[in-house]
Scaffold this motif. Structure first.
Motif, short mmCIF file in Angstrom:
data_model
loop_
_atom_site.label_atom_id
_atom_site.label_comp_id
_atom_site.label_asym_id
_atom_site.label_seq_id
_atom_site.Cartn_x
_atom_site.Cartn_y
_atom_site.Cartn_z
N ASP A 13 -26.61 7.57 -37.14
CA ASP A 13 -26.86 9.11 -36.42
C ASP A 13 -26.99 10.26 -37.06
OD1 ASP A 13 -26.38 11.51 -35.09
OD2 ASP A 13 -24.62 10.70 -33.69
N PRO A 14 -28.12 11.04 -37.13
CA PRO A 14 -28.34 12.00 -38.29
C PRO A 14 -27.18 12.99 -38.27
CG PRO A 14 -30.38 11.78 -37.07
CD PRO A 14 -29.16 10.57 -36.75
N ASN A 15 -26.42 13.22 -37.17
CA ASN A 15 -25.31 13.95 -37.15
C ASN A 15 -24.11 13.57 -38.00
OD1 ASN A 15 -26.25 15.87 -35.27
ND2 ASN A 15 -25.65 14.69 -33.72
N ILE A 18 -25.32 15.45 -41.21
CA ILE A 18 -25.34 16.76 -41.05
C ILE A 18 -23.87 17.42 -41.00
CG2 ILE A 18 -26.02 18.85 -39.34
CD1 ILE A 18 -28.27 16.69 -38.73
N VAL A 22 -22.61 20.66 -43.48
CA VAL A 22 -22.67 22.46 -42.53
C VAL A 22 -21.12 23.08 -43.08
CG1 VAL A 22 -22.13 23.43 -40.55
CG2 VAL A 22 -23.72 21.63 -40.63
N VAL A 29 -29.53 23.98 -43.47
CA VAL A 29 -29.67 22.36 -43.83
C VAL A 29 -30.71 21.57 -43.51
CG1 VAL A 29 -28.40 20.28 -43.15
CG2 VAL A 29 -27.05 22.28 -42.74
N ASN A 30 -31.27 21.17 -44.74
CA ASN A 30 -32.64 20.33 -44.38
C ASN A 30 -32.28 18.93 -44.26
OD1 ASN A 30 -35.13 18.88 -45.34
ND2 ASN A 30 -35.99 20.87 -44.64
N THR A 31 -32.94 18.27 -43.34
CA THR A 31 -32.41 16.83 -43.04
C THR A 31 -34.09 16.12 -43.24
OG1 THR A 31 -30.78 17.42 -41.65
CG2 THR A 31 -31.65 15.19 -41.47
N PHE A 32 -33.94 15.05 -43.88
CA PHE A 32 -34.95 14.27 -44.06
C PHE A 32 -34.69 12.83 -43.49
CE2 PHE A 32 -37.74 10.66 -45.71
CZ PHE A 32 -38.94 11.04 -45.09
N ILE A 33 -35.45 12.20 -42.38
CA ILE A 33 -35.35 11.05 -41.72
C ILE A 33 -36.46 10.13 -41.95
CG2 ILE A 33 -34.66 9.99 -39.58
CD1 ILE A 33 -33.54 12.73 -38.52
N GLY A 34 -36.15 9.03 -42.75
CA GLY A 34 -37.22 7.99 -42.56
C GLY A 34 -36.98 7.13 -41.63
N THR A 35 -38.08 6.82 -40.73
CA THR A 35 -38.15 5.82 -39.73
C THR A 35 -39.06 4.77 -40.05
OG1 THR A 35 -39.64 7.14 -38.54
CG2 THR A 35 -37.34 7.48 -37.85
N ILE A 88 -39.05 -0.85 -35.44
CA ILE A 88 -40.14 0.06 -35.21
C ILE A 88 -39.38 1.27 -34.56
CG2 ILE A 88 -42.22 1.05 -34.46
CD1 ILE A 88 -42.43 -1.48 -36.34
N THR A 89 -39.42 2.49 -35.20
CA THR A 89 -38.66 3.64 -35.23
C THR A 89 -37.10 3.68 -35.34
OG1 THR A 89 -37.89 3.58 -32.76
CG2 THR A 89 -40.31 4.03 -33.07
N SER A 109 -33.86 18.65 -50.64
CA SER A 109 -34.13 17.39 -49.75
C SER A 109 -35.33 16.39 -50.16
CB SER A 109 -34.22 17.94 -48.40
OG SER A 109 -34.54 17.00 -47.30
N VAL B 22 -39.42 11.33 -32.69
CA VAL B 22 -39.69 10.08 -33.25
C VAL B 22 -40.27 9.17 -32.56
CG1 VAL B 22 -38.08 7.97 -33.61
CG2 VAL B 22 -37.03 9.95 -34.32
N GLY B 27 -43.32 7.95 -39.79
CA GLY B 27 -42.41 7.28 -40.64
C GLY B 27 -41.48 8.22 -41.29
N VAL B 29 -39.38 12.08 -40.65
CA VAL B 29 -38.91 13.32 -39.43
C VAL B 29 -38.44 14.36 -40.55
CG1 VAL B 29 -37.73 14.17 -37.76
CG2 VAL B 29 -38.73 11.80 -37.46
N THR B 31 -36.01 17.76 -40.53
CA THR B 31 -35.43 18.59 -39.47
C THR B 31 -34.97 19.89 -40.50
OG1 THR B 31 -34.74 16.65 -38.26
CG2 THR B 31 -33.54 18.48 -37.90
N ILE B 33 -32.44 22.87 -40.09
CA ILE B 33 -31.36 23.48 -39.45
C ILE B 33 -30.71 24.79 -39.86
CG2 ILE B 33 -28.84 23.22 -38.25
CD1 ILE B 33 -29.74 19.76 -38.75
#
Lengths: 157, 157
Positions: A13-15, A18, A22, A29-35, A88-89, A109, B22, B27, B29, B31, B33
């Motif tokens: 969970d990205p949270n 995060i 905080v 806050v920069n968040t990078f998510i690889g899917t 996938i995703t 990030s 997503v 591939g 995302v 974010t 904040i």
């Protein structure tokens, strides 16, 4: 969970990242998510597998967080990387970096994801429609035809 | 909630934006904040208030998502901005941009936050220890000594 960098077989969970960064001093806050992407250069991925030597990988992730603090000063970094089978995703990796001002959060990030692909021993097995392949380091400069890489292969930084 | 860009008086969960972008083709995302920072140039903030003309602000947010699609092609963008009273560390804005590859996600997300501060009519009232001030546009190039800006002040883009 006290760790700020970790590997897990469970969905991320990205949270989870995060919330660890905080803080009163941060405005960004920069968040990078690889899917997991379905198509790469026209080839369809069915699912992926990630494997890793967990203690070494977590040590390298902690090193990246330290490098960020050295380079950007007032930062807080959390990184979670999933291992095992991913559809996938599904989220493979989440990075969150907090800083007082936004420019640093974006830069740090970006630095983190590039460094993960350079130095963290996590291997990806692509399951395509027409076969499978262990990809080597995550920069994909090196491939392993049949098996997981050996311990010697991981002695880089 | 069908909207991909919106203003809200309720706390924003970053997942509300992330889940909207997503998708199989992505591939990456990125974010961004924005959170309420306690100290700015040595001055302590107690809390903030954001006000906005909501329909115009949402229209401008939608315009930014369109600009991103024009500039970077295969993107999906979600943006949520909070209004009302926010405490220290509360999330003021969440941007999520998904792209096939990571470089574009970082660039487009950075573009989004800069454009929000340029063109979206949302005003911030700082409540400091020693007084209050309505800040003008979010770039803070303009300030409003006593009151909310007038409708004419919002006729920029």
């Amino acid at each position: 969970m006290d760790k700020k960098v970790w590997l897990t077989k469970e969905p991320i969970d990205p949270n989870d990242c995060i919330e660890k960064v905080v803080r009163n001093e941060a405005g960004a806050v920069n968040t990078f998510i690889g899917t997991v992407r379905e198509f790469t250069k026209g080839k369809r991925t069915l699912f992926l597998e990630y494997q890793s030597y967990v203690p070494m990988a977590e040590k390298k992730l902690a090193q990246i967080a330290d490098e960020i603090k050295t380079k950007w000063g007032n930062t807080d970094t959390a990184i979670a990387h999933r291992i095992g089978r991913l559809e996938i995703t599904d989220i493979a990796v989440v990075i969150a970096v907090s800083t007082p001002h936004r420019a640093d959060a974006f830069e740090a990030s970006r630095y983190a994801i590039e460094r993960i692909k350079e130095i963290v021993p996590i291997w990806k097995k692509e399951h395509w429609e027409d076969g499978t392949k262990w990809l080597g380091d995550q920069k994909e400069n090196k491939s392993y035809a049949k098996n997981m890489p050996s311990e010697e292969d991981m002695d880089h930084d």
